[in-house]
Design a protein around this motif. Structure first.
Motif, PDB file in Angstrom:
ATOM      1  N   ALA A  72       0.823  -1.217   0.000  1.00 47.70           N
ATOM      2  CA  ALA A  72       0.000   0.000   0.000  1.00 47.70           C
ATOM      3  C   ALA A  72       0.861   1.274   0.000  1.00 47.70           C
ATOM      4  CB  ALA A  72      -0.966  -0.012   1.185  1.00 47.70           C
ATOM      5  N   PRO A  73       1.926   1.388   0.818  1.00 48.18           N
ATOM      6  CA  PRO A  73       2.753   2.596   0.763  1.00 48.18           C
ATOM      7  C   PRO A  73       3.483   2.754  -0.584  1.00 48.18           C
ATOM      8  CG  PRO A  73       3.104   1.450   2.842  1.00 48.18           C
ATOM      9  CD  PRO A  73       2.283   0.548   1.982  1.00 48.18           C
ATOM     10  N   GLN A  74       3.938   1.653  -1.170  1.00 50.06           N
ATOM     11  CA  GLN A  74       4.586   1.724  -2.484  1.00 50.06           C
ATOM     12  C   GLN A  74       3.592   2.176  -3.549  1.00 50.06           C
ATOM     13  OE1 GLN A  74       5.904  -2.349  -2.737  1.00 50.06           O
ATOM     14  NE2 GLN A  74       8.012  -1.825  -2.193  1.00 50.06           N
ATOM     15  N   TYR A  75       2.378   1.685  -3.460  1.00 49.64           N
ATOM     16  CA  TYR A  75       1.323   2.049  -4.401  1.00 49.64           C
ATOM     17  C   TYR A  75       1.033   3.546  -4.309  1.00 49.64           C
ATOM     18  CZ  TYR A  75      -3.249   1.960  -6.694  1.00 49.64           C
ATOM     19  OH  TYR A  75      -4.324   2.200  -7.518  1.00 49.64           O
ATOM     20  N   GLU A  76       0.881   4.034  -3.091  1.00 51.64           N
ATOM     21  CA  GLU A  76       0.625   5.467  -2.897  1.00 51.64           C
ATOM     22  C   GLU A  76       1.754   6.307  -3.473  1.00 51.64           C
ATOM     23  OE1 GLU A  76       0.059   8.767   0.656  1.00 51.64           O
ATOM     24  OE2 GLU A  76      -0.161   6.639   1.146  1.00 51.64           O
ATOM     25  N   ALA A  77       2.995   5.924  -3.204  1.00 50.19           N
ATOM     26  CA  ALA A  77       4.148   6.677  -3.716  1.00 50.19           C
ATOM     27  C   ALA A  77       4.174   6.665  -5.239  1.00 50.19           C
ATOM     28  CB  ALA A  77       5.443   6.103  -3.157  1.00 50.19           C
ATOM     29  N   MET A  78       3.888   5.529  -5.844  1.00 44.56           N
ATOM     30  CA  MET A  78       3.875   5.415  -7.299  1.00 44.56           C
ATOM     31  C   MET A  78       2.771   6.275  -7.898  1.00 44.56           C
ATOM     32  SD  MET A  78       2.151   3.667 -10.051  1.00 44.56           S
ATOM     33  CE  MET A  78       1.241   2.404  -9.222  1.00 44.56           C
ATOM     34  N   ILE A  79       1.609   6.260  -7.308  1.00 47.85           N
ATOM     35  CA  ILE A  79       0.490   7.064  -7.813  1.00 47.85           C
ATOM     36  C   ILE A  79       0.813   8.551  -7.700  1.00 47.85           C
ATOM     37  CG2 ILE A  79      -1.910   7.738  -7.363  1.00 47.85           C
ATOM     38  CD1 ILE A  79      -1.588   5.040  -8.823  1.00 47.85           C
ATOM     39  N   ARG A  80       1.316   8.975  -6.566  1.00 43.29           N
ATOM     40  CA  ARG A  80       1.666  10.398  -6.388  1.00 43.29           C
ATOM     41  C   ARG A  80       2.739  10.833  -7.391  1.00 43.29           C
ATOM     42  NH1 ARG A  80       0.156  12.993  -1.539  1.00 43.29           N
ATOM     43  NH2 ARG A  80      -0.782  11.603  -0.015  1.00 43.29           N
ATOM     44  N   ARG A  81       3.724   9.971  -7.615  1.00 41.37           N
ATOM     45  CA  ARG A  81       4.841  10.296  -8.502  1.00 41.37           C
ATOM     46  C   ARG A  81       4.424  10.320  -9.976  1.00 41.37           C
ATOM     47  NH1 ARG A  81       7.776   6.279  -7.095  1.00 41.37           N
ATOM     48  NH2 ARG A  81       7.146   4.926  -8.799  1.00 41.37           N
ATOM     49  N   GLU A  82       3.693   9.294 -10.411  1.00 40.36           N
ATOM     50  CA  GLU A  82       3.422   9.141 -11.831  1.00 40.36           C
ATOM     51  C   GLU A  82       2.086   9.702 -12.295  1.00 40.36           C
ATOM     52  OE1 GLU A  82       4.285   5.236 -13.322  1.00 40.36           O
ATOM     53  OE2 GLU A  82       6.015   5.029 -11.971  1.00 40.36           O
ATOM     54  N   TYR A  83       1.128   9.811 -11.395  1.00 35.00           N
ATOM     55  CA  TYR A  83      -0.215  10.225 -11.810  1.00 35.00           C
ATOM     56  C   TYR A  83      -0.784  11.364 -10.973  1.00 35.00           C
ATOM     57  CZ  TYR A  83       0.128   5.762 -14.209  1.00 35.00           C
ATOM     58  OH  TYR A  83       0.545   4.720 -14.991  1.00 35.00           O
ATOM     59  N   GLY A  84       0.030  12.004 -10.173  1.00 36.40           N
ATOM     60  CA  GLY A  84      -0.456  13.054  -9.284  1.00 36.40           C
ATOM     61  C   GLY A  84      -1.149  14.196  -9.991  1.00 36.40           C
ATOM     62  N   ASP A  85      -0.715  14.517 -11.211  1.00 38.74           N
ATOM     63  CA  ASP A  85      -1.323  15.630 -11.930  1.00 38.74           C
ATOM     64  C   ASP A  85      -2.743  15.311 -12.413  1.00 38.74           C
ATOM     65  OD1 ASP A  85      -0.267  13.749 -13.694  1.00 38.74           O
ATOM     66  OD2 ASP A  85       0.118  15.232 -15.259  1.00 38.74           O
ATOM     67  N   MET A  86      -3.147  14.068 -12.409  1.00 36.68           N
ATOM     68  CA  MET A  86      -4.496  13.700 -12.840  1.00 36.68           C
ATOM     69  C   MET A  86      -5.552  14.176 -11.845  1.00 36.68           C
ATOM     70  SD  MET A  86      -3.875   9.834 -14.341  1.00 36.68           S
ATOM     71  CE  MET A  86      -5.385   9.260 -13.677  1.00 36.68           C
ATOM     72  N   PHE A  87      -5.171  14.353 -10.598  1.00 37.23           N
ATOM     73  CA  PHE A  87      -6.164  14.674  -9.579  1.00 37.23           C
ATOM     74  C   PHE A  87      -6.692  16.102  -9.689  1.00 37.23           C
ATOM     75  CE2 PHE A  87      -3.214  11.673  -7.226  1.00 37.23           C
ATOM     76  CZ  PHE A  87      -3.768  10.574  -7.824  1.00 37.23           C
ATOM     77  N   GLY A  88      -5.992  16.951 -10.375  1.00 38.45           N
ATOM     78  CA  GLY A  88      -6.452  18.324 -10.557  1.00 38.45           C
ATOM     79  C   GLY A  88      -7.274  18.526 -11.814  1.00 38.45           C
ATOM     80  N   MET A  89      -7.586  17.470 -12.504  1.00 43.23           N
ATOM     81  CA  MET A  89      -8.350  17.586 -13.742  1.00 43.23           C
ATOM     82  C   MET A  89      -9.766  18.063 -13.451  1.00 43.23           C
ATOM     83  SD  MET A  89      -6.320  16.874 -16.127  1.00 43.23           S
ATOM     84  CE  MET A  89      -4.705  16.156 -16.319  1.00 43.23           C
ATOM     85  N   GLN A  90     -10.264  18.898 -14.344  1.00 49.64           N
ATOM     86  CA  GLN A  90     -11.575  19.509 -14.166  1.00 49.64           C
ATOM     87  C   GLN A  90     -12.719  18.672 -14.741  1.00 49.64           C
ATOM     88  OE1 GLN A  90     -11.945  22.529 -12.502  1.00 49.64           O
ATOM     89  NE2 GLN A  90      -9.805  22.133 -12.020  1.00 49.64           N
TER      90      GLN A  90
END
Length: 150
Positions: A72-90
């Motif tokens: 779970a911590p590795q998954y969170e780190a990978m998501i934040r690193r590689e896909y973090g910009d997706m969360f600000g999509m409108q």
């Protein structure tokens, strides 16, 4: 001669049992094709968890193969690193859906506040009675989907 008949009957019943096992296995492996909204809901549910930083729920939406690959911590780190910009999509819009047995691919388009569109391919897999995210792959950024309403 009685020995030959007994052996033949025994062979027949073993063959019959083996055939029944194979047919039963194939019937159980068949997954009815999902309605597209079921696949869309799986993607939206995981994205909603990401937006509120509920990574444990998002991790629960990941396929078991993903969970075996990442803690779970590795998954969170990978998501934040590689896909973090997706969360600000409108805006989020879905494109084509392709289902092959217990696997599916869904095209997903994200639009940011500046109007830029980022396309992704989501891979999903049926696990139990639900669909889980098996992977996310960005598509070429110069891709311009026809018919995307933005």
């Amino acid at each position: 001669m009685a020995r030959t008949i007994k052996a033949s009957l025994l062979f027949f019943f073993f063959s019959l049992c083996a055939s029944a096992i194979i047919v039963t296995h194939r019937v159980r492996m068949q997954v009815p094709p999902p309605a597209p909204h079921q696949l869309f809901a799986a993607v939206e549910q995981q994205l909603a968890a990401f937006r509120v930083a509920d990574y444990s729920s998002a991790y629960g939406q990941a396929a078991s193969g993903v969970q075996q690959k990442f803690t779970a911590p590795q998954y969170e780190a990978m998501i934040r690193r590689e896909y973090g910009d997706m969360f600000g999509m409108q805006h989020l819009e879905f494109g084509f859906v392709k289902v092959t047995g217990s696997a599916a691919v869904v095209q997903v388009f994200f639009r940011d506040a500046n109007g830029a569109v980022r396309p992704f391919l989501y891979s999903l897999i049926a696990e139990g009675d639900s669909w889980k995210i098996n992977g996310v792959q960005p598509m070429r950024s110069e891709f311009r989907p026809a018919g995307l309403h933005i």
